[in-house]
Motif scaffolding. Structure first.
Motif, PDB file in Angstrom:
ATOM      1  N   ALA A 346       0.814  -1.224   0.000  1.00  0.00           N
ATOM      2  CA  ALA A 346       0.000   0.000   0.000  1.00  0.00           C
ATOM      3  C   ALA A 346       0.843   1.269   0.000  1.00  0.00           C
ATOM      4  O   ALA A 346       0.349   2.340  -0.376  1.00  0.00           O
ATOM      5  CB  ALA A 346      -0.948   0.003   1.195  1.00  0.00           C
ATOM      6  N   VAL A 364      -6.002   5.997  -2.557  1.00  0.00           N
ATOM      7  CA  VAL A 364      -6.369   5.562  -1.209  1.00  0.00           C
ATOM      8  C   VAL A 364      -7.854   5.833  -0.961  1.00  0.00           C
ATOM      9  O   VAL A 364      -8.596   4.969  -0.479  1.00  0.00           O
ATOM     10  CB  VAL A 364      -5.513   6.276  -0.143  1.00  0.00           C
ATOM     11  CG1 VAL A 364      -5.990   5.904   1.255  1.00  0.00           C
ATOM     12  CG2 VAL A 364      -4.039   5.934  -0.316  1.00  0.00           C
ATOM     13  N   PHE A 376      -5.183  -2.657   4.246  1.00  0.00           N
ATOM     14  CA  PHE A 376      -3.959  -2.128   3.642  1.00  0.00           C
ATOM     15  C   PHE A 376      -2.738  -2.766   4.318  1.00  0.00           C
ATOM     16  O   PHE A 376      -2.542  -2.619   5.525  1.00  0.00           O
ATOM     17  CB  PHE A 376      -3.880  -0.608   3.834  1.00  0.00           C
ATOM     18  CG  PHE A 376      -4.934   0.169   3.105  1.00  0.00           C
ATOM     19  CD1 PHE A 376      -4.714   0.639   1.812  1.00  0.00           C
ATOM     20  CD2 PHE A 376      -6.153   0.457   3.708  1.00  0.00           C
ATOM     21  CE1 PHE A 376      -5.682   1.371   1.143  1.00  0.00           C
ATOM     22  CE2 PHE A 376      -7.127   1.190   3.043  1.00  0.00           C
ATOM     23  CZ  PHE A 376      -6.893   1.645   1.760  1.00  0.00           C
ATOM     24  N   GLY A 390       1.294   6.378  -0.377  1.00  0.00           N
ATOM     25  CA  GLY A 390       0.655   5.547   0.628  1.00  0.00           C
ATOM     26  C   GLY A 390       1.303   5.709   1.996  1.00  0.00           C
ATOM     27  O   GLY A 390       2.511   5.556   2.137  1.00  0.00           O
ATOM     28  N   ILE A 395      -4.193   7.034   5.003  1.00  0.00           N
ATOM     29  CA  ILE A 395      -5.235   6.007   5.080  1.00  0.00           C
ATOM     30  C   ILE A 395      -6.222   6.362   6.192  1.00  0.00           C
ATOM     31  O   ILE A 395      -7.446   6.280   6.022  1.00  0.00           O
ATOM     32  CB  ILE A 395      -4.614   4.612   5.313  1.00  0.00           C
ATOM     33  CG1 ILE A 395      -3.786   4.180   4.093  1.00  0.00           C
ATOM     34  CG2 ILE A 395      -5.704   3.582   5.579  1.00  0.00           C
ATOM     35  CD1 ILE A 395      -2.941   2.941   4.331  1.00  0.00           C
TER      36      ILE A 395
END
Length: 643
Positions: A346, A364, A376, A390, A395
């Motif tokens: 991720a 994302v 993830f 990422g 996230i």
């Protein structure tokens, strides 16, 4: 979603009366909201040809016709469908339309041809494979097709293509695909009509097009069984210790999310070799087995290709590939369109998608939006390009935006690098990524060697590879990746003249499991996310040793490398900022390459000073290891004396 639907009679009438283009355009504008009449007119020739095909009295007027069926959960569109009954069974004929005029066989690859498309000669899937794969995808995930046993019959129609003797399009190399989905060309209109009439003798009495368009998405029992059978006994995917504990926890959360319709995001942090990919594949198979719509997602295509190939086992052609998606496939995703999305690597996610990075908003965000349960797997120390965005924080940001519950987890046990966290800590210290206590300690007897001659390193990798095909060479991206001679392993992209050494960059994305590719070198883009027993790493001129410091130099990267795209522009405005951006990318690249080996890593450096520095560090490891062993021996002697 279908752009146009009618009976055969109305379709032919719309063509004859020149109404079809306007109707397609209006439908496109209403359902998708972006197209032009010129784009629609590009279909006009193909649809005129299909009208000619359909003008046969034996094809019933009340057979259903559909144009541009968008297969749910994909960006794939079926060109043309004809639905009806053969007197016993409902059938839908799928026709893949092509305006190609020439084809070149690609003998080294399965189901791939080369043709002129998009203003250039490009490799693309064989039309028969494409038509069959679309049918397979619908069969695997459309509940109405499964329950009502609607038979899908794929074929391809290349109406501008004239066959010649020993034609590459119908070469024996493509025999399996042609048997599953025959291909028809210019002058074979009667053959195509006969194919359609074999399955469509009566009209569509059961609204088959409607059934397909509105079928609930769920994996078929045959797909579930195939995946389970392929996973059983495959030692590549056996889970142990912490992996198994975490797997059960993640599986429980995913089921609960689907059952309660609760949006959840799980973030799993873990360094190299903590078993993230093994967990991801096991979760994918188990969730599919539970009837959930789950997908495995990565930015890089290499892990997808490798893991789908490993799951296939002895099944050369299967539907498995449909479960493996690129991270840019979700720009138009509906909210909670999937039950579960499993995102491996991720940290490699990008903001924008598409070849020109002009699609979507944020990968994302799109992944979280598109799934009830999104997991993830991430290691922020493996970001290797400027476009990698990422992170745990981003996230969390989008998870909160969608009111999703956040579950945090960390994997710590090492299943790579001989189970040694110490080696990774030592490597971080050596590459001056971070100061660690492991200046001279690997933790365990990990096999790390330094080679003064890359030929000797390659020879050792080849020797070890004979055991189980799990040893490979990789290199920093300091040599160009040319378009010419890409299929020629004897064309040496990587050249080190002072040692009369040369290697080709990897030819296929599946080089990691093709035994013949041991003399091909992988780069960061084709190696990240994969693991081997032993790796040989060629460190290029972008990493040097000067005045007691590891120095990175982004100007030594190949022009074809996209990792640092845009860095020259940044450097013109602010050289210091450019260096700060590029420096961790280069260090992380070599850290990633040097942690691909479970049992050992061999290294050759093009910079003599760096070679000398690594030699000194390894000598200290050996020295302190011997001292430690000597100390342990003396302790044992004392204990024996006391006894």
């Amino acid at each position: 979603m279908i752009i146009y639907e009618s009976t055969k009679e109305q379709f032919v009438g719309d063509i004859v009366n020149e109404l079809l283009i306007d109707r397609l355009y209006n439908s496109y504008q209403k359902k998708i909201g972006r197209t032009s009449k010129s784009e629609i007119r590009s279909w006009e020739n193909s649809l005129q040809k299909m009208s000619n095909v359909m003008q046969d009295d034996d094809i019933p007027n009340d057979a259903s016709v559909a144009i541009e069926f968008n297969i749910p959960n994909t960006s794939k569109r079926v060109d043309f469908l004809i639905a009806g009954n053969d007197g016993v069974q409902d059938h839908v004929v799928i026709v893949e339309l092509k305006q190609w005029e020439s084809v070149e066989k690609i003998a080294t690859r399965d189901g791939i041809v080369k043709t002129y498309i998009g203003k250039g000669n490009r490799e693309i899937t064989h039309p028969s494979y494409q038509a069959w794969s679309y049918a397979a995808l619908i069969e695997d995930f459309n509940e109405n097709v499964q329950k009502q046993e609607i038979q899908l019959k794929p074929c391809a129609y290349l109406h501008n293509y004239r066959k010649v003797e020993d034609d590459p399009l119908t070469d024996m190399h493509y025999k399996d695909h042609l048997q599953k989905a025959p291909v028809f060309t210019k002058g074979e209109i009667e053959k195509l009509r006969s194919f359609i009439k074999r399955f469509i003798k009566l009209g569509d009495q059961n609204q088959l097009i409607y059934q397909i368009e509105n079928g609930r998405i769920r994996p078929s029992k045959s797909l579930q069984d195939s995946l389970n059978n392929m996973l059983k006994g495959n030692e590549e995917f056996i889970m142990i210790d912490e992996q198994k504990v975490f797997y059960e926890e993640a599986f429980y959360f995913a089921l609960e999310s689907a059952k309660t319709d609760t949006k959840q995001v799980m973030i799993v942090q873990g360094g190299p070799g903590t078993g993230k990919s093994v967990l991801a594949i096991n979760l994918l198979v188990k969730l599919i087995d539970q009837g959930l719509v789950a997908m495995y997602v990565t930015k890089n295509s290499a892990p997808r290709n490798i893991y789908s190939s490993k799951l296939k086992g002895d099944f050369k052609k299967t539907h498995i590939d449909n479960l493996f998606k690129g991270s840019g496939s979700f720009t138009e995703v509906e909210k909670n369109e999937f039950d579960v999305l499993i995102i491996d690597e991720a940290h490699r996610l990008n903001e924008k998608s598409g070849m020109f990075r002009n699609k979507g908003e944020n990968q994302v965000k799109e992944l979280i939006k598109g799934s009830r349960f999104t997991i993830f797997f991430i290691d922020e120390n493996q970001k290797v390009t400027l476009s990698d965005i990422g992170s745990v924080e981003i996230i969390k940001k989008y998870a909160k935006q969608f009111n999703a519950d956040i579950i945090l987890h960390e994997l710590t046990s090492q299943f790579r690098c001989d189970g040694s966290d110490g080696y990774i800590a030592w490597l971080d210290d050596v590459l001056q990524i971070r100061n660690t206590a492991n200046m001279h300690e690997l933790g365990m007897d990990y096999d790390i060697r330094l080679y003064d001659d890359p030929n000797e390193m390659l020879a050792e990798i080849e020797s070890l590879n004979k055991r189980n095909n799990k040893s490979r060479v990789m290199a920093g991206y300091c040599w160009e990746w040319p378009k010419n001679n890409r299929q020629d392993v004897n064309h040496h992209d990587i050249a080190i003249p002072e040692h009369d050494f040369g290697m080709s960059w990897n030819i296929e994305n599946t080089w990691a499991i093709e035994s013949s590719s041991v003399r091909e070198a992988g780069c960061i883009h084709t190696a990240q996310g994969l693991e081997f027993d032993h790796v040989g790493v060629i460190i290029g001129d972008d990493l040097r040793y000067e005045n007691g410091q590891i120095i990175t130099d982004y100007t030594k990267r190949a022009k074809t490398d996209q990792s640092l795209k845009g860095i020259k522009k940044i450097a013109k405005e602010d050289p210091e900022e450019a260096h700060l951006l590029a420096d961790p990318i280069i260090r992380n690249t070599y850290r990633t390459l040097m942690t691909r080996g479970q049992k050992g890593c061999f290294v050759y450096c093009t910079d003599p000073a760096l070679q000398a520095y690594l030699k000194e560090r390894l000598e200290k490891v050996t020295f302190y290891r011997q001292k430690r062993q000597q100390s342990l021996y003396l302790v044992d002697e004392r204990e024996e004396y006391r006894t």
